[in-house]
Scaffold this motif. Structure first.
Motif, PDB file in Angstrom:
ATOM      1  N   LEU A  24      53.382  23.577  -3.599  1.00 30.79           N
ATOM      2  CA  LEU A  24      53.321  22.876  -4.676  1.00 30.79           C
ATOM      3  C   LEU A  24      51.707  22.595  -4.536  1.00 30.79           C
ATOM      4  CD1 LEU A  24      55.883  20.198  -5.159  1.00 30.79           C
ATOM      5  CD2 LEU A  24      55.953  22.207  -6.492  1.00 30.79           C
ATOM      6  N   LYS A  25      51.292  22.111  -3.481  1.00 28.36           N
ATOM      7  CA  LYS A  25      49.667  21.513  -3.624  1.00 28.36           C
ATOM      8  C   LYS A  25      48.844  23.660  -3.912  1.00 28.36           C
ATOM      9  CE  LYS A  25      49.107  17.764  -0.989  1.00 28.36           C
ATOM     10  NZ  LYS A  25      48.570  17.647   0.174  1.00 28.36           N
ATOM     11  N   ILE A  26      48.920  24.744  -3.461  1.00 30.00           N
ATOM     12  CA  ILE A  26      48.706  25.425  -4.155  1.00 30.00           C
ATOM     13  C   ILE A  26      48.892  25.827  -5.542  1.00 30.00           C
ATOM     14  CG2 ILE A  26      48.648  28.061  -3.876  1.00 30.00           C
ATOM     15  CD1 ILE A  26      49.774  27.447  -0.695  1.00 30.00           C
ATOM     16  N   ILE A  27      49.583  25.541  -6.443  1.00 29.52           N
ATOM     17  CA  ILE A  27      50.379  25.622  -7.486  1.00 29.52           C
ATOM     18  C   ILE A  27      49.095  24.275  -8.447  1.00 29.52           C
ATOM     19  CG2 ILE A  27      51.504  26.219  -9.128  1.00 29.52           C
ATOM     20  CD1 ILE A  27      53.891  26.423  -7.423  1.00 29.52           C
ATOM     21  N   MET A  28      49.261  23.125  -7.749  1.00 32.09           N
ATOM     22  CA  MET A  28      49.332  22.105  -8.933  1.00 32.09           C
ATOM     23  C   MET A  28      47.883  21.820  -8.002  1.00 32.09           C
ATOM     24  SD  MET A  28      48.668  20.180 -11.104  1.00 32.09           S
ATOM     25  CE  MET A  28      50.591  20.965 -11.630  1.00 32.09           C
ATOM     26  N   LYS A  29      46.756  22.236  -8.953  1.00 31.50           N
ATOM     27  CA  LYS A  29      45.079  21.805  -8.461  1.00 31.50           C
ATOM     28  C   LYS A  29      44.871  20.566  -8.801  1.00 31.50           C
ATOM     29  CE  LYS A  29      44.042  26.934  -7.436  1.00 31.50           C
ATOM     30  NZ  LYS A  29      45.960  27.690  -7.343  1.00 31.50           N
ATOM     31  N   LYS A  30      45.012  19.664  -9.471  1.00 32.48           N
ATOM     32  CA  LYS A  30      44.606  18.380 -10.715  1.00 32.48           C
ATOM     33  C   LYS A  30      45.729  18.058  -9.730  1.00 32.48           C
ATOM     34  CE  LYS A  30      46.431  20.024 -14.963  1.00 32.48           C
ATOM     35  NZ  LYS A  30      47.033  19.408 -16.076  1.00 32.48           N
TER      36      LYS A  30
END
Length: 270
Positions: A24-30
Protein backbone atom coordinates in the motif's frame (compact mmCIF):
# COMPACT_ATOMS: atom_id res chain seq x y z
CA UNK A 1 16.91 -6.29 -12.81
CA UNK A 2 17.59 -9.68 -11.21
CA UNK A 3 16.67 -12.64 -13.34
CA UNK A 4 14.66 -15.53 -11.89
CA UNK A 5 14.68 -19.05 -13.24
CA UNK A 6 11.08 -19.84 -12.42
CA UNK A 7 7.80 -18.16 -11.54
CA UNK A 8 8.03 -19.88 -8.15
CA UNK A 9 11.29 -18.02 -7.42
CA UNK A 10 9.72 -14.71 -8.36
CA UNK A 11 6.73 -15.37 -6.11
CA UNK A 12 8.88 -16.45 -3.17
CA UNK A 13 10.96 -13.30 -3.47
CA UNK A 14 7.79 -11.22 -3.44
CA UNK A 15 6.38 -13.01 -0.38
CA UNK A 16 9.65 -12.49 1.47
CA UNK A 17 9.76 -8.77 0.78
CA UNK A 18 6.19 -7.52 0.57
CA UNK A 19 3.31 -7.22 3.00
CA UNK A 20 0.02 -5.37 2.71
CA UNK A 21 1.69 -2.45 4.46
CA UNK A 22 4.59 -1.90 2.08
CA UNK A 23 2.46 -2.76 -0.94
CA UNK A 24 0.00 0.00 0.00
CA UNK A 25 2.86 2.39 0.74
CA UNK A 26 4.24 1.82 -2.75
CA UNK A 27 0.88 2.81 -4.22
CA UNK A 28 -0.12 5.55 -1.76
CA UNK A 29 2.61 8.18 -1.60
CA UNK A 30 0.63 10.87 0.21
CA UNK A 31 1.64 11.59 3.81
CA UNK A 32 -1.88 12.50 4.90
CA UNK A 33 -4.29 10.30 2.93
CA UNK A 34 -8.04 10.35 3.52
CA UNK A 35 -9.03 6.85 4.59
CA UNK A 36 -12.52 5.37 4.98
CA UNK A 37 -12.51 2.33 7.29
CA UNK A 38 -15.80 0.52 6.64
CA UNK A 39 -16.35 -2.15 9.26
CA UNK A 40 -13.80 -0.65 11.66
CA UNK A 41 -14.75 -3.17 14.36
CA UNK A 42 -12.57 -2.60 17.45
CA UNK A 43 -10.00 -0.44 15.68
CA UNK A 44 -7.21 -2.80 14.66
CA UNK A 45 -7.26 -1.63 11.05
CA UNK A 46 -7.51 1.99 12.23
CA UNK A 47 -4.41 1.46 14.36
CA UNK A 48 -2.53 -0.02 11.40
CA UNK A 49 -3.44 2.90 9.16
CA UNK A 50 -2.46 5.47 11.80
CA UNK A 51 0.89 3.78 12.35
CA UNK A 52 1.55 3.67 8.61
CA UNK A 53 0.34 7.22 7.95
CA UNK A 54 0.39 9.24 11.22
CA UNK A 55 -1.05 12.30 9.50
CA UNK A 56 -3.90 10.46 7.82
CA UNK A 57 -7.53 11.56 8.15
CA UNK A 58 -9.63 8.49 8.96
CA UNK A 59 -13.39 8.07 8.90
CA UNK A 60 -14.41 4.91 10.80
CA UNK A 61 -17.80 3.25 10.37
CA UNK A 62 -18.91 0.62 12.88
CA UNK A 63 -22.54 -0.13 13.87
CA UNK A 64 -21.80 -2.77 16.51
CA UNK A 65 -21.94 -1.23 19.97
CA UNK A 66 -19.74 -3.91 21.57
CA UNK A 67 -16.85 -2.61 19.46
CA UNK A 68 -17.21 1.08 20.26
CA UNK A 69 -15.31 1.29 23.61
CA UNK A 70 -12.14 -0.36 22.30
CA UNK A 71 -12.37 1.52 19.01
CA UNK A 72 -12.60 4.79 20.93
CA UNK A 73 -9.67 3.78 23.17
CA UNK A 74 -7.50 3.07 20.13
CA UNK A 75 -8.44 6.39 18.58
CA UNK A 76 -7.66 8.16 21.87
CA UNK A 77 -4.24 6.50 22.06
CA UNK A 78 -3.02 8.79 19.30
CA UNK A 79 -2.33 12.49 19.68
CA UNK A 80 -5.05 15.05 20.37
CA UNK A 81 -4.45 16.37 16.87
CA UNK A 82 -5.57 12.98 15.57
CA UNK A 83 -8.01 13.57 12.70
CA UNK A 84 -10.43 10.69 13.12
CA UNK A 85 -14.20 10.49 12.85
CA UNK A 86 -16.10 7.63 14.47
CA UNK A 87 -19.46 6.97 12.85
CA UNK A 88 -21.65 4.50 14.73
CA UNK A 89 -23.37 3.53 11.51
CA UNK A 90 -23.43 0.80 8.94
CA UNK A 91 -22.65 1.57 5.29
CA UNK A 92 -24.89 0.30 2.52
CA UNK A 93 -26.60 1.11 -0.79
CA UNK A 94 -29.16 3.40 0.85
CA UNK A 95 -29.49 5.72 3.83
CA UNK A 96 -32.03 4.38 6.30
CA UNK A 97 -32.71 4.23 10.03
CA UNK A 98 -33.41 1.14 12.13
CA UNK A 99 -32.69 -1.76 9.80
CA UNK A 100 -31.97 -5.38 10.78
CA UNK A 101 -28.33 -6.21 11.48
CA UNK A 102 -26.87 -9.40 12.94
CA UNK A 103 -24.11 -10.09 15.43
CA UNK A 104 -23.07 -13.67 15.96
CA UNK A 105 -23.05 -15.39 19.33
CA UNK A 106 -21.20 -12.62 21.14
CA UNK A 107 -21.63 -14.19 24.59
CA UNK A 108 -20.95 -17.81 23.71
CA UNK A 109 -17.87 -19.55 25.09
CA UNK A 110 -18.44 -22.55 22.85
CA UNK A 111 -17.50 -21.09 19.50
CA UNK A 112 -15.13 -18.53 18.11
CA UNK A 113 -18.00 -16.38 16.86
CA UNK A 114 -17.65 -13.09 18.68
CA UNK A 115 -17.86 -9.34 18.19
CA UNK A 116 -15.52 -9.70 15.22
CA UNK A 117 -18.31 -11.22 13.16
CA UNK A 118 -21.35 -9.17 12.29
CA UNK A 119 -23.21 -7.88 9.29
CA UNK A 120 -26.39 -7.80 7.27
CA UNK A 121 -26.11 -11.51 6.43
CA UNK A 122 -27.05 -14.38 8.75
CA UNK A 123 -24.76 -17.29 9.56
CA UNK A 124 -25.63 -20.26 7.36
CA UNK A 125 -26.65 -23.09 9.69
CA UNK A 126 -26.15 -25.64 6.91
CA UNK A 127 -22.59 -24.54 6.11
CA UNK A 128 -20.35 -27.35 4.91
CA UNK A 129 -17.23 -25.17 4.70
CA UNK A 130 -17.09 -23.63 8.19
CA UNK A 131 -14.58 -25.37 10.46
CA UNK A 132 -16.12 -23.75 13.54
CA UNK A 133 -19.65 -24.89 12.75
CA UNK A 134 -18.39 -28.39 11.97
CA UNK A 135 -16.64 -28.53 15.35
CA UNK A 136 -19.72 -27.23 17.17
CA UNK A 137 -21.93 -29.89 15.58
CA UNK A 138 -19.53 -32.60 16.76
CA UNK A 139 -19.32 -31.21 20.29
CA UNK A 140 -23.10 -31.04 20.56
CA UNK A 141 -23.84 -34.23 18.62
CA UNK A 142 -25.25 -36.01 21.67
CA UNK A 143 -27.37 -33.09 22.78
CA UNK A 144 -30.19 -32.32 20.36
CA UNK A 145 -31.49 -29.55 22.58
CA UNK A 146 -28.00 -28.01 22.74
CA UNK A 147 -27.67 -28.00 18.97
CA UNK A 148 -31.11 -26.48 18.46
CA UNK A 149 -30.55 -23.92 21.20
CA UNK A 150 -27.14 -22.93 19.88
CA UNK A 151 -28.22 -22.41 16.30
CA UNK A 152 -31.37 -20.60 17.35
CA UNK A 153 -29.22 -18.15 19.29
CA UNK A 154 -26.34 -17.70 16.85
CA UNK A 155 -27.78 -14.73 14.94
CA UNK A 156 -28.49 -11.82 17.27
CA UNK A 157 -30.75 -9.38 15.44
CA UNK A 158 -30.66 -5.69 16.28
CA UNK A 159 -31.56 -2.43 14.60
CA UNK A 160 -28.90 -0.07 13.27
CA UNK A 161 -28.79 3.02 11.09
CA UNK A 162 -27.06 2.91 7.72
CA UNK A 163 -25.81 5.49 5.24
CA UNK A 164 -24.72 5.77 1.63
CA UNK A 165 -21.13 6.95 1.30
CA UNK A 166 -21.95 9.50 -1.38
CA UNK A 167 -24.44 11.07 1.06
CA UNK A 168 -21.76 11.10 3.75
CA UNK A 169 -19.21 12.69 1.41
CA UNK A 170 -21.71 15.35 0.35
CA UNK A 171 -22.70 16.13 3.94
CA UNK A 172 -19.08 16.62 5.02
CA UNK A 173 -17.82 18.20 1.82
CA UNK A 174 -15.35 15.39 1.09
CA UNK A 175 -14.15 15.46 -2.50
CA UNK A 176 -11.78 12.50 -2.55
CA UNK A 177 -11.02 9.20 -0.78
CA UNK A 178 -7.47 7.93 -1.02
CA UNK A 179 -8.06 4.51 0.55
CA UNK A 180 -11.41 2.76 0.97
CA UNK A 181 -11.12 -0.32 3.21
CA UNK A 182 -14.19 -2.58 3.37
CA UNK A 183 -14.71 -5.52 5.71
CA UNK A 184 -18.46 -6.10 5.95
CA UNK A 185 -18.91 -9.89 5.82
CA UNK A 186 -20.45 -10.12 2.35
CA UNK A 187 -22.02 -6.65 2.15
CA UNK A 188 -19.18 -5.19 0.07
CA UNK A 189 -21.20 -4.77 -3.16
CA UNK A 190 -23.76 -2.60 -1.35
CA UNK A 191 -21.00 -0.44 0.10
CA UNK A 192 -19.61 0.18 -3.39
CA UNK A 193 -23.11 0.78 -4.77
CA UNK A 194 -23.63 3.46 -2.12
CA UNK A 195 -20.83 5.54 -3.62
CA UNK A 196 -22.71 5.94 -6.89
CA UNK A 197 -20.80 8.16 -9.27
CA UNK A 198 -18.37 9.12 -6.52
CA UNK A 199 -16.57 5.79 -6.86
CA UNK A 200 -14.35 7.45 -9.47
CA UNK A 201 -13.15 9.75 -6.67
CA UNK A 202 -11.55 6.81 -4.83
CA UNK A 203 -7.92 5.86 -5.48
CA UNK A 204 -7.51 2.51 -3.69
CA UNK A 205 -10.03 -0.11 -2.58
CA UNK A 206 -8.92 -2.71 -0.03
CA UNK A 207 -11.59 -5.31 0.54
CA UNK A 208 -12.36 -8.86 1.56
CA UNK A 209 -14.12 -11.38 -0.65
CA UNK A 210 -15.78 -14.36 1.02
CA UNK A 211 -16.18 -17.38 -1.26
CA UNK A 212 -17.28 -20.00 1.26
CA UNK A 213 -20.71 -20.73 2.72
CA UNK A 214 -20.34 -19.48 6.32
CA UNK A 215 -23.01 -16.87 5.57
CA UNK A 216 -26.28 -17.21 3.73
CA UNK A 217 -24.65 -15.14 1.01
CA UNK A 218 -21.23 -15.58 -0.57
CA UNK A 219 -19.48 -13.52 -3.23
CA UNK A 220 -17.41 -13.79 -6.38
CA UNK A 221 -15.10 -11.34 -8.11
CA UNK A 222 -17.90 -10.20 -10.41
CA UNK A 223 -19.98 -8.98 -7.45
CA UNK A 224 -17.51 -6.16 -6.80
CA UNK A 225 -15.96 -5.79 -10.23
CA UNK A 226 -19.38 -4.90 -11.65
CA UNK A 227 -18.85 -1.63 -9.77
CA UNK A 228 -15.06 -1.30 -9.82
CA UNK A 229 -14.20 -1.95 -13.44
CA UNK A 230 -16.58 0.65 -14.96
CA UNK A 231 -15.18 3.19 -12.48
CA UNK A 232 -11.65 2.65 -13.83
CA UNK A 233 -10.21 0.20 -11.28
CA UNK A 234 -8.04 -2.81 -11.86
CA UNK A 235 -6.87 -5.60 -9.57
CA UNK A 236 -3.43 -4.83 -8.14
CA UNK A 237 -2.85 -7.53 -5.54
CA UNK A 238 -4.34 -10.49 -3.72
CA UNK A 239 -2.76 -9.68 -0.39
CA UNK A 240 -4.04 -12.64 1.60
CA UNK A 241 -5.54 -16.04 0.82
CA UNK A 242 -7.30 -18.09 3.49
CA UNK A 243 -7.38 -21.79 2.61
CA UNK A 244 -9.74 -24.36 4.11
CA UNK A 245 -7.94 -27.40 5.61
CA UNK A 246 -11.14 -29.49 5.52
CA UNK A 247 -11.68 -29.41 1.77
CA UNK A 248 -8.83 -27.47 0.17
CA UNK A 249 -10.98 -24.64 -1.15
CA UNK A 250 -10.24 -20.93 -0.83
CA UNK A 251 -12.52 -19.51 1.88
CA UNK A 252 -11.74 -15.82 1.50
CA UNK A 253 -9.18 -13.41 0.13
CA UNK A 254 -8.10 -9.84 0.72
CA UNK A 255 -7.67 -7.84 -2.48
CA UNK A 256 -6.35 -4.44 -3.47
CA UNK A 257 -7.81 -2.57 -6.46
CA UNK A 258 -6.35 0.69 -7.72
CA UNK A 259 -7.80 3.47 -9.83
CA UNK A 260 -6.26 3.92 -13.26
CA UNK A 261 -5.25 7.45 -12.23
CA UNK A 262 -2.65 5.94 -9.87
CA UNK A 263 -1.12 3.62 -12.41
CA UNK A 264 2.35 4.74 -13.43
CA UNK A 265 4.22 3.38 -16.46
CA UNK A 266 6.75 0.72 -15.54
CA UNK A 267 9.70 0.54 -17.95
CA UNK A 268 11.43 -2.50 -16.51
CA UNK A 269 8.56 -4.96 -16.25
CA UNK A 270 9.34 -8.60 -16.91
Amino acid sequence: MEKYKTNEERTLECLNNFSRENTLKIIMKKKSPVIFDIGANDGLSFKEFKNWWPKSIIHCFEPQKECWPLLQDRVNSFSKENKTFINKLAVSSNTQKKVSFFTHNIDSELSEFNSGLSGFNKINFESSDSINLDRIRKELSNDDYGVDSYFKDINHERLVDKIRLDDYMKNLGINHIDILKIDTQGHEPEVLSGLGGRLVDVDIVVTELMFYDLYERKLSFSDIENYLLPAGFQLYDISHISKNPMNGRTDWIDVIYINKNLIEPVNNSV
